[in-house]
Design a protein around this motif. Structure first.
Motif, short mmCIF file in Angstrom:
data_model
loop_
_atom_site.label_atom_id
_atom_site.label_comp_id
_atom_site.label_asym_id
_atom_site.label_seq_id
_atom_site.Cartn_x
_atom_site.Cartn_y
_atom_site.Cartn_z
N PHE A 1 0.82 -1.21 0.00
CA PHE A 1 0.00 0.00 0.00
C PHE A 1 0.85 1.26 0.00
N GLY A 2 1.99 1.21 -0.69
CA GLY A 2 2.84 2.38 -0.86
C GLY A 2 3.86 2.61 0.24
N GLY A 3 3.87 1.75 1.26
CA GLY A 3 4.80 1.95 2.37
C GLY A 3 5.64 0.72 2.65
N LEU A 4 6.72 0.94 3.35
CA LEU A 4 7.62 -0.13 3.73
C LEU A 4 6.97 -1.01 4.79
N ARG A 5 7.18 -2.31 4.67
CA ARG A 5 6.81 -3.27 5.71
C ARG A 5 8.07 -4.08 6.03
N PHE A 6 8.41 -4.14 7.31
CA PHE A 6 9.63 -4.81 7.77
C PHE A 6 9.20 -5.77 8.88
N TYR A 7 9.07 -7.04 8.52
CA TYR A 7 8.53 -8.04 9.44
C TYR A 7 9.66 -8.83 10.10
N ILE A 8 9.59 -8.91 11.43
CA ILE A 8 10.58 -9.65 12.21
C ILE A 8 9.87 -10.54 13.21
N ASN A 9 10.65 -11.33 13.91
CA ASN A 9 10.11 -12.12 15.02
C ASN A 9 10.12 -11.25 16.28
N ALA A 10 10.07 -11.86 17.43
CA ALA A 10 10.00 -11.13 18.70
C ALA A 10 11.20 -10.21 18.89
N ALA A 11 10.93 -9.05 19.49
CA ALA A 11 11.99 -8.08 19.79
C ALA A 11 11.46 -7.10 20.83
N SER A 12 12.33 -6.24 21.29
CA SER A 12 11.97 -5.25 22.31
C SER A 12 11.03 -4.19 21.73
N ASP A 13 10.38 -3.47 22.61
CA ASP A 13 9.52 -2.37 22.17
C ASP A 13 10.33 -1.32 21.41
N ALA A 14 11.56 -1.08 21.85
CA ALA A 14 12.41 -0.09 21.17
C ALA A 14 12.66 -0.50 19.73
N VAL A 15 12.88 -1.78 19.48
CA VAL A 15 13.11 -2.27 18.13
C VAL A 15 11.84 -2.09 17.30
N HIS A 16 10.70 -2.49 17.84
CA HIS A 16 9.44 -2.36 17.10
C HIS A 16 9.09 -0.89 16.85
N ASN A 17 9.39 -0.02 17.80
CA ASN A 17 9.13 1.41 17.61
C ASN A 17 10.00 1.98 16.50
N ARG A 18 11.25 1.55 16.43
CA ARG A 18 12.15 2.04 15.37
C ARG A 18 11.67 1.55 14.00
N ILE A 19 11.17 0.32 13.94
CA ILE A 19 10.63 -0.20 12.69
C ILE A 19 9.42 0.64 12.26
N SER A 20 8.54 0.93 13.19
CA SER A 20 7.36 1.76 12.87
C SER A 20 7.78 3.13 12.36
N GLU A 21 8.81 3.69 12.97
CA GLU A 21 9.31 5.00 12.53
C GLU A 21 9.78 4.93 11.08
N ALA A 22 10.55 3.91 10.73
CA ALA A 22 11.04 3.76 9.36
C ALA A 22 9.88 3.52 8.39
N GLU A 23 8.92 2.71 8.80
CA GLU A 23 7.77 2.46 7.93
C GLU A 23 7.02 3.76 7.66
N ASN A 24 6.87 4.61 8.67
CA ASN A 24 6.21 5.90 8.48
C ASN A 24 7.03 6.82 7.58
N GLN A 25 8.35 6.81 7.75
CA GLN A 25 9.22 7.64 6.92
C GLN A 25 9.12 7.26 5.45
N SER A 26 8.87 5.98 5.17
CA SER A 26 8.85 5.52 3.78
C SER A 26 7.79 6.22 2.95
N TYR A 27 6.76 6.74 3.59
CA TYR A 27 5.71 7.45 2.86
C TYR A 27 6.15 8.84 2.40
N GLU A 28 7.37 9.22 2.74
CA GLU A 28 7.90 10.53 2.34
C GLU A 28 9.16 10.39 1.49
#
Length: 125
Positions: free
Chosen positions: A66-93
């Motif tokens: 849907f026009g954005g990055l998706r980066f799928y991983i297994n279990a990780a810390s909240d900090a890791v998942h938050n950084r992934i969400s940040e990059a996924e949001n950045q991809s729309y720009e």
């Protein structure tokens, strides 16, 4: 960033681990990522940051959806998942083709994030 430069980066970090088949050889080929080269710098920064946050380098899938990055991983810390969400949001720009500033385009038959120049190329076809 070229595909070869991304391959060199992946080699330099010892590759990534296939989250589905952890006994496979390390992922050192940018072809694993189902995204355009324009997002390679975004991925490089993301991977570097995730490793610094203690990520185990296991990745299940990396793609555009849907026009954005998706980066799928297994279990990780909240900090890791938050950084992934940040990059996924950045991809729309960021243009997935060129890496230049871009925006989500929804009027060309599919959702994609492109700069103005790439958008005009597609609209002229």
């Amino acid at each position: 960033m070229t595909e070869q430069e991304m391959n060199d980066f992946l080699e330099s970090i010892g590759g990534l681990i296939n989250g589905w088949k952890t006994d496979d050889t390390p992922i050192t080929d940018a072809g694993f990522f189902s995204v355009g080269q324009g997002w390679y710098p975004l991925l490089k920064d993301l991977i570097t940051d995730l490793i610094a946050l203690g990520w185990d380098k296991q990745v299940c899938q990396v793609k555009e959806k849907f026009g954005g990055l998706r980066f799928y991983i297994n279990a990780a810390s909240d900090a890791v998942h938050n950084r992934i969400s940040e990059a996924e949001n950045q991809s729309y720009e960021i243009c997935e083709v060129t890496g230049q500033p871009g925006k989500l385009r929804t009027d060309i038959g599919w959702y994609t994030t492109l700069c103005d120049a790439e958008y005009e190329k597609i609209k002229q076809k």
